[in-house]
Design an enzyme around this catalytic site. Structure first.
Site, mmCIF file in Angstrom:
data_model
loop_
_atom_site.group_PDB
_atom_site.id
_atom_site.type_symbol
_atom_site.label_atom_id
_atom_site.label_comp_id
_atom_site.label_asym_id
_atom_site.label_seq_id
_atom_site.Cartn_x
_atom_site.Cartn_y
_atom_site.Cartn_z
ATOM 1 C CG LEU A 1 -19.122 2.552 7.386
ATOM 2 C CD1 LEU A 1 -20.184 1.468 7.333
ATOM 3 C CD2 LEU A 1 -19.309 3.532 6.246
ATOM 4 C CG HIS B 1 -2.667 1.578 4.334
ATOM 5 N ND1 HIS B 1 -3.511 2.223 3.469
ATOM 6 C CD2 HIS B 1 -1.811 2.525 4.788
ATOM 7 C CE1 HIS B 1 -3.183 3.507 3.415
ATOM 8 N NE2 HIS B 1 -2.151 3.703 4.199
ATOM 9 C CG ASP C 1 -9.415 5.218 1.310
ATOM 10 O OD1 ASP C 1 -9.649 4.462 2.274
ATOM 11 O OD2 ASP C 1 -8.400 5.927 1.237
ATOM 12 C CG HIS D 1 -11.052 12.996 8.871
ATOM 13 N ND1 HIS D 1 -10.822 12.266 10.021
ATOM 14 C CD2 HIS D 1 -10.379 12.365 7.894
ATOM 15 C CE1 HIS D 1 -10.041 11.233 9.737
ATOM 16 N NE2 HIS D 1 -9.763 11.265 8.454
ATOM 17 N N GLY E 1 -7.532 11.705 4.522
ATOM 18 C CA GLY E 1 -8.755 11.107 4.009
ATOM 19 C C GLY E 1 -9.755 12.093 3.444
#
Lengths: 325, 432
Positions: free
Chosen positions: B69, B185, B311, B315, B330
């Site tokens: 976030l 992860h 997920d 960006h 991402g």
């Protein structure tokens, strides 16, 4: 077999480590042997409060304190015990000795053995090192703490302290709190309390009190308030600083928050629960200062006093086993 | 005003109670007060506000167990305000905020900061997670007990694997003291370090260094051994390969306390989406082969994969407009996770109830949240879903501060048309 071992008031069986003239651990002792050592020690408590503390029971005997790990109270306690019993005592610390020059444990043992000591008190940072040394020397060997294995005289002095305060060990519920995984004090106490019929609970974070201890017939608690519920004795252990920086425990702050003994957590225990600590204490890490100094609840200084008496008893019994007076 | 709201004429779907029936429910003071099968207007209490669901699915609001976030530290990419608006539009009523912020959430004060910012600026629920290791360095465990007391619902080092087996062992063991959840992860770091996409024919053709798919199963299998040893509660986030799904299925059969999740892009796309070096498809773990994608779908279908997560990884252009291997990992996902999941319903690959389960009951149970179900007394976090509405995922619809979606221009079907958090409507497509 020695004459002493056969006498009626001596409960030491011929195959006992005591009969061999060593005190390497609590494991393997029987309840009568432990009671015998405690009874002997009891007699020295009052003696040690007299002005003249000197006895001659070990007159002519030589005691060497061989300490591979730093120690203040244990070494001083053994030294005083030996001197009060009349033995000649020397201290060998690793600092400034040939051990620093690379001599192996067994070579050191053989060298000292050649000087004909009657008693060797040994502390070593490796578990099992004292047992190894005991196989190589002729004199009596007392384990002054080996690695994470055993510290038998500490357990005996704790037992004497409890017995004097509570009258008995059998049937009591004892909580041992802290770094159980790495503690020789905890192991010796677990054995002794089990042998003497006390119930033992272990309390601490899962990284320091693994569930595997449950296989030894003990209760494991990670929640201190639950673990302390209705206990008679709270034994705190010292937490090594290097274990508190994220490897076993994230911080001293978190440790004290969850496993440090303060009045709030102590309120779960019986109102007359006794507080013990083998020392040296980390105030504010495993125990709050006001709890440690509570003269009504804390037996911490009494433990130190009992230490000398217990060690005098151990020296006497072992020397008797080897060469009855 | 009675403070009552009645939802009528709905298809109630609640995975927690396996309810799928026509009906409605009544909410009051932010909580579900009553669930009534076959509710129609005469049963509505006097004075209640009535919302006609027109036969659409009324389900618990979605819970996204993994979203980044932006706050604190990367507010140019995302804020709790913008992310929560995107979440609301996507039918998500609770987000578990990733701890991989700057500074990362490895102290109590930061957990409190996340909670406070969420309360002050977010229009959906945001629950904090915290790091497993200090500074996400993989060396020293954090004050998990106090972080959990402060409100952290789970522990994760974000998109960074806990590489040391000894550290993972201690973290899992320490966490058992409070039954805390450790989220990994799962990617063997030494094998993944130099890679930028799935290792295979596609990466060979493009000349991009690859992350072999075994990097994932190696880490999963190692961790499963540690879980077996310590008894720690473990979650493998965003698993993407057939082999690791198989490993987790076997671990569950052995009764280990293990869960796992899949990100929407791992069942909606495969490595071919990388195409001509589209950096929006660069994700971690990377998009995999078609066989792996089908394994993810099958894992969702049989429940091996417990949860679907967005997920969400926002960006800005500076992080994505770069040569492929240098671009950030991402994709954003808060607004697309539900329609992409519904695609599996439309293609009849995964039952609708299972999909909703993976988005509501499963993450709620895993994170210990009171929501994620239609039950009397539960929070009135609800969504209304139009299962069939056709639409196209376009940049102009994104409410997130960043627009890096791997699904741009994808035609899709079905979406949330209304989102309710604690009884308040925070998104309504018809009024949007």
């Amino acid at each position: 077999m020695t004459a002493a071992a056969k006498s009626l008031d001596n409960p030491i069986p011929p195959n006992s480590q005591l009969a061999q003239g060593h005190l390497l651990g609590i494991e393997g002792l029987n309840p009568l042997e432990i009671a015998y050592l405690l009874d002997k020690a009891e007699g020295y408590v009052d003696h040690n409060r007299q002005v003249d503390k000197k006895l001659d029971l070990l007159k002519g005997r030589t005691q060497i304190n061989l300490f591979y790990e730093n120690s203040t109270r244990t070494r001083a306690s053994f030294e005083l015990a030996g001197k009060r019993m009349g033995a000649d005592v020397i201290n060998m610390a690793v600092e400034g000795s040939s051990i620093k020059k690379g001599e192996t444990l067994i070579d050191t043992a053989m060298t000292l053995n050649a000087m004909q000591p009657d008693i060797l008190v040994v502390r070593h940072d490796q578990s099992g090192a004292v047992n190894l040394l005991a196989q190589k020397v002729d004199g009596a060997v007392i384990n002054g703490g080996d690695g994470s294995h055993e510290h038998p005289t500490q357990a005996l002095l704790d037992a004497l302290t409890i017995r004097r305060r509570k009258g008995t060990l059998a049937g009591l519920t004892v909580a041992i709190c802290g770094d159980i995984a790495h503690s020789r004090v905890a192991r010796s106490n677990i054995h002794l309390l089990n042998i003497m019929g006390a119930r033992v609970r272990l309390i601490g974070p899962p990284t320091l009190v693994p569930k595997s201890f449950e296989r030894m017939g003990l209760e494991v608690h990670h929640d201190m308030r639950k673990g302390l519920k209705n206990v008679d004795i709270v034994m705190m252990l010292r937490l090594q600083m290097e274990r508190m920086q994220g490897s076993y425990v994230p911080s001293t702050n978190e440790y004290f928050h969850f496993w440090g003994l303060d009045y709030e957590k102590l309120s779960a225990a019986k109102p007359d629960a006794l507080i013990m600590h083998p020392g040296p204490m980390n105030r504010g890490v495993e125990i709050a200062t006001d709890v440690a100094d509570d003269i009504d609840r804390s037996a911490i200084r009494e433990q130190v006093e009992m230490g000398v008496a217990v060690r005098m008893a151990c020296l006497e019994v072992l020397c008797d086993q080897r060469q009855p007076r | 005003m009675s403070g009552l709201t009645a939802f009528i004429n709905a298809r109630l779907m609640d995975p927690a109670s396996k309810l799928d029936a026509k009906g409605g429910l009544i909410i009051k003071n932010g909580k579900i007060r009553e669930i009534i099968k076959g509710l129609d207007v005469p049963q509505v209490p006097y004075g209640a506000e009535i919302i006609d669901c027109e036969g659409h699915v009324l389900a618990p609001g979605l819970i996204d167990a993994r979203a980044y976030l932006g706050e604190p530290g990367q507010e140019q990419k995302e804020t709790m305000a913008t992310a929560s608006q995107a979440a609301a539009a996507g039918g998500i009523t609770t987000i578990a905020a990733m701890a991989s912020t700057d500074p990362c959430v490895d102290e109590v004060a930061l957990v409190e900061f996340v909670s406070r910012r969420a309360r002050d600026t977010a229009i959906v629920n945001v629950v904090p997670t915290a790091c497993v290791t200090r500074g996400r360095k993989g060396e020293e465990i954090t004050e998990m007990g106090m972080l959990a007391e402060a409100g952290a619902v789970a522990f994760s080092d974000g998109h960074r694997a806990i590489g040391s087996a000894q550290v993972m062992r201690r973290a899992l063991a320490y966490a058992t003291g409070w039954d805390l959840l450790i989220i990994q992860h799962p990617e063997e770091p030494s094998m993944a370090a130099s890679g930028a996409m799935n290792a295979g024919e596609m990466s060979t053709r493009l000349g991009i260094p690859g992350v072999p798919s075994i990097a994932e199963v190696m880490m999963v299998e190692r961790d499963l051994r540690l879980v077996e040893m310590t008894g720690g509660r473990y979650h493998a986030a965003c698993i993407s390969t057939e082999a690791s799904i198989k490993a987790i299925r076997q671990a569950k059969d052995r009764g280990l306390p293990v869960t796992c999740s899949a990100a929407a892009h791992h069942f909606a796309l495969n490595e071919l989406a990388v195409g001509e070096y589209r950096t929006f498809t660069k994700v971690s773990p990377p998009l995999r082969s078609e066989a792996d994608r089908l394994a993810v779908v099958a894992g969702l279908e049989d429940g091996t994969i417990d949860c679907i997560v967005s997920d969400h990884s926002p960006h800005d252009q500076e992080a994505k407009r770069l040569p492929f291997a240098q671009a950030a990992d991402g994709s954003i996902g808060l607004q697309t996770v539900l329609p992409l999941a519904l695609e599996l319903h439309h293609t009849k690959q995964v039952p609708l109830m299972r999909l909703l389960d993976a988005l509501t009951r499963a993450p709620a149970q895993m994170l210990g949240l009171p929501s994620g179900k239609l039950a009397e007394g539960a929070p009135a976090d609800l969504i209304l879903i139009d299962l069939d509405m056709p639409w196209r995922i376009t940049e102009s619809l994104f409410l997130s501060r960043s627009k890096n979606s791997a699904f741009e221009d994808r035609p899709t079907q079905g979406r949330a048309i209304r989102t309710i958090v604690a009884g308040e409507t925070v998104f309504n497509l018809n009024e949007g």
